[in-house]
Design a protein around this motif. Sequence first.
Motif, mmCIF file in Angstrom:
data_model
loop_
_atom_site.group_PDB
_atom_site.id
_atom_site.type_symbol
_atom_site.label_atom_id
_atom_site.label_comp_id
_atom_site.label_asym_id
_atom_site.label_seq_id
_atom_site.Cartn_x
_atom_site.Cartn_y
_atom_site.Cartn_z
ATOM 1 N N THR A 1 3.478 -2.080 -6.994
ATOM 2 C CA THR A 1 2.264 -2.505 -6.285
ATOM 3 C C THR A 1 1.686 -3.752 -6.919
ATOM 4 N N HIS B 1 -4.575 -6.281 -6.920
ATOM 5 C CA HIS B 1 -4.858 -4.993 -6.288
ATOM 6 C C HIS B 1 -5.685 -4.124 -7.249
ATOM 7 N N SER C 1 1.244 -7.435 -5.589
ATOM 8 C CA SER C 1 -0.160 -7.814 -5.382
ATOM 9 C C SER C 1 -0.927 -7.675 -6.692
ATOM 10 N N GLU D 1 0.805 -1.213 0.000
ATOM 11 C CA GLU D 1 0.000 0.000 0.000
ATOM 12 C C GLU D 1 0.843 1.270 0.000
#
Length: 311
Positions: free
Chosen positions: A142, A149, A146, A117
């Motif tokens: 990011t 996401h 992930s 995050e």
Amino acid sequence: MSIIKRQIKKAELFVKVLLSSSLVLGLVFVLQGCVTTTSSSNNYIDQLVIAEPLPINYKSEVAIARMTDVIHRADITDEQRAQLFYDRGVIYDSVGLRSLARLDFNRALRLKPDLVEAYNFLGIHYTQLQEFEQAYESFDATLELSPEHEYAYLNRGIALYYGDRASLAVDDLNEFYQQSIDDPYRLLWLFIGEYKVDAVEALKNLKVRAKNISDDVWAKSIVNLYAGTISQSQFIELVTQNIHSNKQFSERLCEAYFYLGKLNLLQGHKRAAANFYKLALSTNVYEFVEHRYAKLELDLLRNQQVSLPGS
């Protein structure tokens, strides 16, 4: 559209565990007002509804103070300290202290390089600063960490849009839209991206996709505005319906004025767009994506040497 509220809740919980103490909640809201403007040759709204800017949430101030105390005094692991830096950065961001937020996100990543995050937030900040290459790198990190996401696709799509890579932006914004095709905000951002590629096709797609959105959702009125089925005056009248608090009122106005600004900009009405963006910023709803990019839109207009009211 908020992307931070769930992070603030996580931050509060984390601090409570470390301190065995609860945060103090203090909220102050004030009355709303109206302002009348003069209609122009472009048929701009002749009556605008405004709200007094939201004050800083006292809970956020207390959370920042408590986290700072823990960071500097508590005997905690690097991973715990990284999480605290990140959580404090989220709260700094939510009250408009962007530079302090970036410092904390970078501190968090130095201690915990796989903090997903933190990369996502840094990408958002780089986009707002028009440092697009760094934004792309942050969002790529990011998604590498992930792949599922969702909001990284939205945020990278927005960065690509403002970075003049519209076709690539549409790919990401469509990926985000496909995750929830009944979400009006996902549809609006996809439309904005597609409009830069092919305005006629974008409007056609908007009208088709609008059928997936319930009429009970207030933001459906924004979609109807963009589709041309209601006027700007009719849209403003709908903004005040079913409002139950001043906070909700300010949040709705932040959204409404951003999308009015973007619509006027797409139609070539730059001075009107600038006014709407300033109204969106005046709400102080810092955590909303609309507030973030209202400021960027104004910066871009100034870079184009547009004579803006109040400049």
